[in-house]
Motif scaffolding. Structure first.
Motif, PDB file in Angstrom:
ATOM      1  N   MET A  69       0.799  -1.047  -0.026  1.00 36.99           N
ATOM      2  CA  MET A  69      -0.067  -0.035   0.218  1.00 36.99           C
ATOM      3  C   MET A  69       1.012   1.276   0.075  1.00 36.99           C
ATOM      4  SD  MET A  69      -2.808   1.618  -0.206  1.00 36.99           S
ATOM      5  CE  MET A  69      -4.066   0.031   0.034  1.00 36.99           C
ATOM      6  N   GLY A  70       1.724   1.145   0.697  1.00 39.22           N
ATOM      7  CA  GLY A  70       2.853   2.647   0.689  1.00 39.22           C
ATOM      8  C   GLY A  70       3.330   2.715  -0.594  1.00 39.22           C
ATOM      9  N   MET A  71       3.936   1.785  -1.137  1.00 41.04           N
ATOM     10  CA  MET A  71       4.404   1.880  -2.582  1.00 41.04           C
ATOM     11  C   MET A  71       3.248   2.437  -3.537  1.00 41.04           C
ATOM     12  SD  MET A  71       6.360  -1.585  -2.638  1.00 41.04           S
ATOM     13  CE  MET A  71       7.502  -1.171  -4.209  1.00 41.04           C
ATOM     14  N   TRP A  72       2.256   1.867  -3.564  1.00 46.60           N
ATOM     15  CA  TRP A  72       0.861   2.426  -4.225  1.00 46.60           C
ATOM     16  C   TRP A  72       0.861   4.024  -3.992  1.00 46.60           C
ATOM     17  CZ3 TRP A  72      -0.078   0.464  -8.651  1.00 46.60           C
ATOM     18  CH2 TRP A  72      -0.254  -1.117  -8.582  1.00 46.60           C
ATOM     19  N   LYS A  73       0.857   4.330  -2.870  1.00 44.41           N
ATOM     20  CA  LYS A  73       0.595   5.613  -2.253  1.00 44.41           C
ATOM     21  C   LYS A  73       1.768   6.729  -3.109  1.00 44.41           C
ATOM     22  CE  LYS A  73      -1.489   5.168   2.003  1.00 44.41           C
ATOM     23  NZ  LYS A  73      -1.433   5.339   3.537  1.00 44.41           N
ATOM     24  N   GLN A  74       3.010   5.958  -2.934  1.00 43.81           N
ATOM     25  CA  GLN A  74       4.390   6.821  -3.814  1.00 43.81           C
ATOM     26  C   GLN A  74       3.683   6.918  -5.004  1.00 43.81           C
ATOM     27  OE1 GLN A  74       7.555   4.235  -2.246  1.00 43.81           O
ATOM     28  NE2 GLN A  74       8.395   6.197  -1.799  1.00 43.81           N
ATOM     29  N   ILE A  75       3.478   5.875  -5.911  1.00 45.83           N
ATOM     30  CA  ILE A  75       3.215   5.846  -7.276  1.00 45.83           C
ATOM     31  C   ILE A  75       2.380   6.897  -7.508  1.00 45.83           C
ATOM     32  CG2 ILE A  75       2.328   4.321  -9.321  1.00 45.83           C
ATOM     33  CD1 ILE A  75       3.580   2.184  -7.845  1.00 45.83           C
ATOM     34  N   VAL A  76       1.105   6.925  -6.947  1.00 45.93           N
ATOM     35  CA  VAL A  76      -0.048   7.991  -7.091  1.00 45.93           C
ATOM     36  C   VAL A  76       0.353   9.385  -6.793  1.00 45.93           C
ATOM     37  CG1 VAL A  76      -2.299   8.532  -6.381  1.00 45.93           C
ATOM     38  CG2 VAL A  76      -1.721   6.114  -6.828  1.00 45.93           C
ATOM     39  N   GLU A  77       1.137   9.369  -5.837  1.00 45.29           N
ATOM     40  CA  GLU A  77       1.810  10.758  -5.506  1.00 45.29           C
ATOM     41  C   GLU A  77       2.628  11.296  -6.528  1.00 45.29           C
ATOM     42  OE1 GLU A  77       4.139  11.436  -2.068  1.00 45.29           O
ATOM     43  OE2 GLU A  77       3.099  13.347  -1.660  1.00 45.29           O
ATOM     44  N   CYS A  78       3.406  10.297  -7.319  1.00 43.62           N
ATOM     45  CA  CYS A  78       4.238  10.662  -8.391  1.00 43.62           C
ATOM     46  C   CYS A  78       3.505  11.095  -9.675  1.00 43.62           C
ATOM     47  CB  CYS A  78       5.033   9.540  -8.725  1.00 43.62           C
ATOM     48  SG  CYS A  78       6.335   9.774  -9.892  1.00 43.62           S
ATOM     49  N   VAL A  79       2.428  10.467  -9.842  1.00 42.83           N
ATOM     50  CA  VAL A  79       1.473  10.734 -11.238  1.00 42.83           C
ATOM     51  C   VAL A  79       0.832  11.848 -10.935  1.00 42.83           C
ATOM     52  CG1 VAL A  79      -0.113   9.688 -12.658  1.00 42.83           C
ATOM     53  CG2 VAL A  79       1.620   8.215 -11.617  1.00 42.83           C
ATOM     54  N   VAL A  80       0.157  11.708  -9.562  1.00 40.68           N
ATOM     55  CA  VAL A  80      -0.747  13.200  -9.297  1.00 40.68           C
ATOM     56  C   VAL A  80      -0.270  13.748  -7.992  1.00 40.68           C
ATOM     57  CG1 VAL A  80      -3.480  13.673  -9.169  1.00 40.68           C
ATOM     58  CG2 VAL A  80      -2.718  11.628 -10.338  1.00 40.68           C
ATOM     59  N   PRO A  81       0.412  14.630  -8.042  1.00 39.38           N
ATOM     60  CA  PRO A  81       1.084  15.410  -6.898  1.00 39.38           C
ATOM     61  C   PRO A  81       0.296  15.781  -5.930  1.00 39.38           C
ATOM     62  CG  PRO A  81       2.196  16.096  -9.081  1.00 39.38           C
ATOM     63  CD  PRO A  81       0.987  15.236  -9.475  1.00 39.38           C
ATOM     64  N   GLU A  82      -0.907  16.212  -6.301  1.00 39.47           N
ATOM     65  CA  GLU A  82      -1.810  17.000  -5.328  1.00 39.47           C
ATOM     66  C   GLU A  82      -2.753  15.970  -4.633  1.00 39.47           C
ATOM     67  OE1 GLU A  82      -1.255  19.855  -4.507  1.00 39.47           O
ATOM     68  OE2 GLU A  82       0.393  20.164  -6.001  1.00 39.47           O
ATOM     69  N   THR A  83      -2.598  14.584  -4.857  1.00 40.55           N
ATOM     70  CA  THR A  83      -3.677  13.557  -4.256  1.00 40.55           C
ATOM     71  C   THR A  83      -3.591  13.830  -2.839  1.00 40.55           C
ATOM     72  OG1 THR A  83      -3.001  12.136  -5.901  1.00 40.55           O
ATOM     73  CG2 THR A  83      -4.120  11.493  -4.271  1.00 40.55           C
ATOM     74  N   ASP A  84      -4.982  13.823  -2.119  1.00 35.90           N
ATOM     75  CA  ASP A  84      -5.165  13.583  -0.727  1.00 35.90           C
ATOM     76  C   ASP A  84      -5.143  12.197  -0.399  1.00 35.90           C
ATOM     77  OD1 ASP A  84      -5.946  14.022   1.853  1.00 35.90           O
ATOM     78  OD2 ASP A  84      -7.923  14.915   1.454  1.00 35.90           O
ATOM     79  N   PHE A  85      -4.262  11.814   0.338  1.00 32.51           N
ATOM     80  CA  PHE A  85      -4.404  10.354   0.778  1.00 32.51           C
ATOM     81  C   PHE A  85      -4.807  10.017   2.106  1.00 32.51           C
ATOM     82  CE2 PHE A  85      -0.566  11.005  -1.817  1.00 32.51           C
ATOM     83  CZ  PHE A  85      -0.596   9.946  -2.687  1.00 32.51           C
ATOM     84  N   SER A  86      -5.868  10.927   2.745  1.00 28.29           N
ATOM     85  CA  SER A  86      -6.464  10.655   4.003  1.00 28.29           C
ATOM     86  C   SER A  86      -7.675   9.479   3.591  1.00 28.29           C
ATOM     87  CB  SER A  86      -7.414  11.865   4.382  1.00 28.29           C
ATOM     88  OG  SER A  86      -8.023  12.508   3.395  1.00 28.29           O
ATOM     89  N   SER A  87      -7.962   9.520   2.616  1.00 28.49           N
ATOM     90  CA  SER A  87      -9.152   8.530   2.208  1.00 28.49           C
ATOM     91  C   SER A  87      -8.645   7.034   2.289  1.00 28.49           C
ATOM     92  CB  SER A  87      -9.942   8.944   1.027  1.00 28.49           C
ATOM     93  OG  SER A  87      -9.002   8.997  -0.284  1.00 28.49           O
ATOM     94  N   PHE A  88      -7.216   7.022   1.792  1.00 30.62           N
ATOM     95  CA  PHE A  88      -6.541   5.689   1.692  1.00 30.62           C
ATOM     96  C   PHE A  88      -6.597   4.801   2.658  1.00 30.62           C
ATOM     97  CE2 PHE A  88      -3.933   5.096  -2.303  1.00 30.62           C
ATOM     98  CZ  PHE A  88      -4.394   6.160  -2.984  1.00 30.62           C
ATOM     99  N   ASN A  89      -6.777   5.358   3.990  1.00 27.22           N
ATOM    100  CA  ASN A  89      -6.652   4.452   5.128  1.00 27.22           C
ATOM    101  C   ASN A  89      -8.040   3.953   5.372  1.00 27.22           C
ATOM    102  OD1 ASN A  89      -4.155   5.370   5.792  1.00 27.22           O
ATOM    103  ND2 ASN A  89      -5.041   7.577   6.658  1.00 27.22           N
ATOM    104  N   HIS A  90      -8.944   4.268   4.534  1.00 29.54           N
ATOM    105  CA  HIS A  90     -10.316   3.662   4.768  1.00 29.54           C
ATOM    106  C   HIS A  90     -10.450   2.394   3.681  1.00 29.54           C
ATOM    107  CE1 HIS A  90     -11.583   6.815   7.393  1.00 29.54           C
ATOM    108  NE2 HIS A  90     -11.284   7.651   6.385  1.00 29.54           N
ATOM    109  N   PHE A  91      -9.488   2.143   2.711  1.00 21.48           N
ATOM    110  CA  PHE A  91      -9.731   0.994   2.027  1.00 21.48           C
ATOM    111  C   PHE A  91      -8.947  -0.302   2.535  1.00 21.48           C
ATOM    112  CE2 PHE A  91      -9.388   4.485  -1.682  1.00 21.48           C
ATOM    113  CZ  PHE A  91     -10.456   4.403  -1.614  1.00 21.48           C
TER     114      PHE A  91
END
Length: 382
Positions: free
Chosen positions: A357-379
């Motif tokens: 999961m942490g790696m996916w967060k890195q990937i998404v942040e790299c592709v979409v820099p302004e992503t809000d990751f607070s919702s990731f914790n609910h998945f």
């Protein structure tokens, strides 16, 4: 000098079938098996033990069979009993078996039998003192240990970090009729290196000739590994020239030790250059070599070069580790190198690695820099 070096170590029902007969494994006072008049050959006796279901009853059964007039003890029978008692981890009964063999004195045993006994005591039971005692006690059975069995005990001592006893065993070699070989000296060197007694290890290395032995690649690899573990990489590198001078061929393991040692000191470029040295000396790298060089590139944050080297590894059918891919992905994500992030991700999937999961967060942040990751914790993370 060798003696001085050693001193620095600190010195349900069980069924037994034969022919058309069927025997129950009886209690000690039973006389059915003992008094049966059918002749029992040694091979049939061994077959009985091989079909024994309760390994703890092996010694009891041997006591019964040994009362028969046709009983002829041999090493194969004793080995069968030992196998069952080892399976049951019944070391007290193994002690009793050895006492019984010594008392009977009806069978000459080979070194192979005692090698198995010592291995059971040391590796399976962790009874190192009993393993040493068995080695020393072999002559009372009219059997003298070979260097193979002698070295087994030395290895047990090193593996269990009982360095203070190595010299005691080593000094017994002449009394046991054992002629020291290169393997034996290598084990002593390994023990000294574990204790960081390098001067003593060098003394042993210089005494190979006195024992009519020649050091080999394992001798030097052991010393070099010890030196690297204690940060003395330059000294370890110096042994390459000595090996070349003494015409001792280096192997991939030797070079892997040096690359790893240089990497730990932050000398990444020097570690990478070791690969070129290997090829010049005609030494074929192994998967461990490529992995260590890749780690050097990653530690040096040379991620583009690491990607190119990873491609070279893949072409040679060498699979990079998950940790290497993770480090590479982390580096490319921080550089926002989307193309290379995609390449790493594809290679991970190809090699059946599952990004976390942490790696996916890195990937998404790299592709979409302004992503809000607070919702990731609910998945849910599967």
């Amino acid at each position: 000098m060798l003696i001085k070096a050693l001193g620095l170590l600190g010195v349900g029902q069980r069924i037994i079938q034969r022919s058309n007969l069927c025997y129950k494994v009886a209690p000690p006072n039973s006389s059915k098996l003992v008094n049966n008049k059918d002749w029992l050959s040694p091979s049939q006796t061994i077959n009985i033990f091989n079909n024994l279901q309760d390994p703890n009853s092996a010694l009891q059964l041997l006591d019964q069979i040994s009362q028969r007039k046709d009983y002829t003890p041999n090493q194969s029978i004793y080995s069968a009993v030992l196998k069952h008692l080892a399976l049951a981890k019944n070391f007290d009964y193994i002690d009793s078996l050895m006492d019984k063999i010594k008392f009977e004195r009806k069978c000459r045993l080979s070194d192979d039998f005692f090698y198995d006994v010592i291995k059971v005591y040391g590796n399976l039971g962790g009874r190192i003192n009993k393993a040493i005692y068995t080695l020393f006690d072999m002559p009372t059975y009219k059997c003298w240990p070979t260097i193979k069995t002698f070295n087994l005990v030395l290895n047990l001592l090193v593996s269990n970090k009982q360095f203070d006893v190595i010299h005691v065993v080593f000094m017994k070699a002449p009394h046991l009729g054992v002629e020291i070989d290169a393997c034996c000296l290598n084990i002593v060197i390994k023990g000294l290196c574990h204790c960081a007694k390098f001067d003593a290890a060098f003394d042993v290395l210089n005494e190979f000739d006195k024992h009519n032995c020649r050091p080999n690649v394992r001798t030097f690899s052991t010393i070099m590994d010890g030196l690297c573990e204690h940060g003395r990489v330059n000294e370890a590198l110096g042994f390459l020239e000595r090996m070349k001078k003494e015409e001792i061929e280096t192997d991939a393991i030797t070079f892997n030790i040096l690359i790893k040692g240089l990497r730990k000191q932050g000398k990444f470029q020097e570690g990478i250059e070791i690969l070129d040295m290997m090829l010049l000396r005609g030494c074929e790298p192994n998967p461990g070599t490529y992995q260590e060089v890749l780690y050097c590139l990653l530690d040096a944050k040379s991620f583009v070069e690491a990607k190119e080297f990873t491609g070279k590894m893949i072409r040679k059918n060498v699979k990079p580790s998950f940790e290497a891919y993770k480090a590479m992905l982390d580096g490319f994500c921080k550089d926002r190198n989307v193309g290379n992030v995609e390449w790493v991700l594809k290679q991970m999937v190809r090699h059946r690695f599952k990004p976390r999961m942490g790696m996916w967060k890195q990937i998404v942040e790299c592709v979409v820099p302004e992503t809000d990751f607070s919702s990731f914790n609910h998945f849910p993370c599967k």
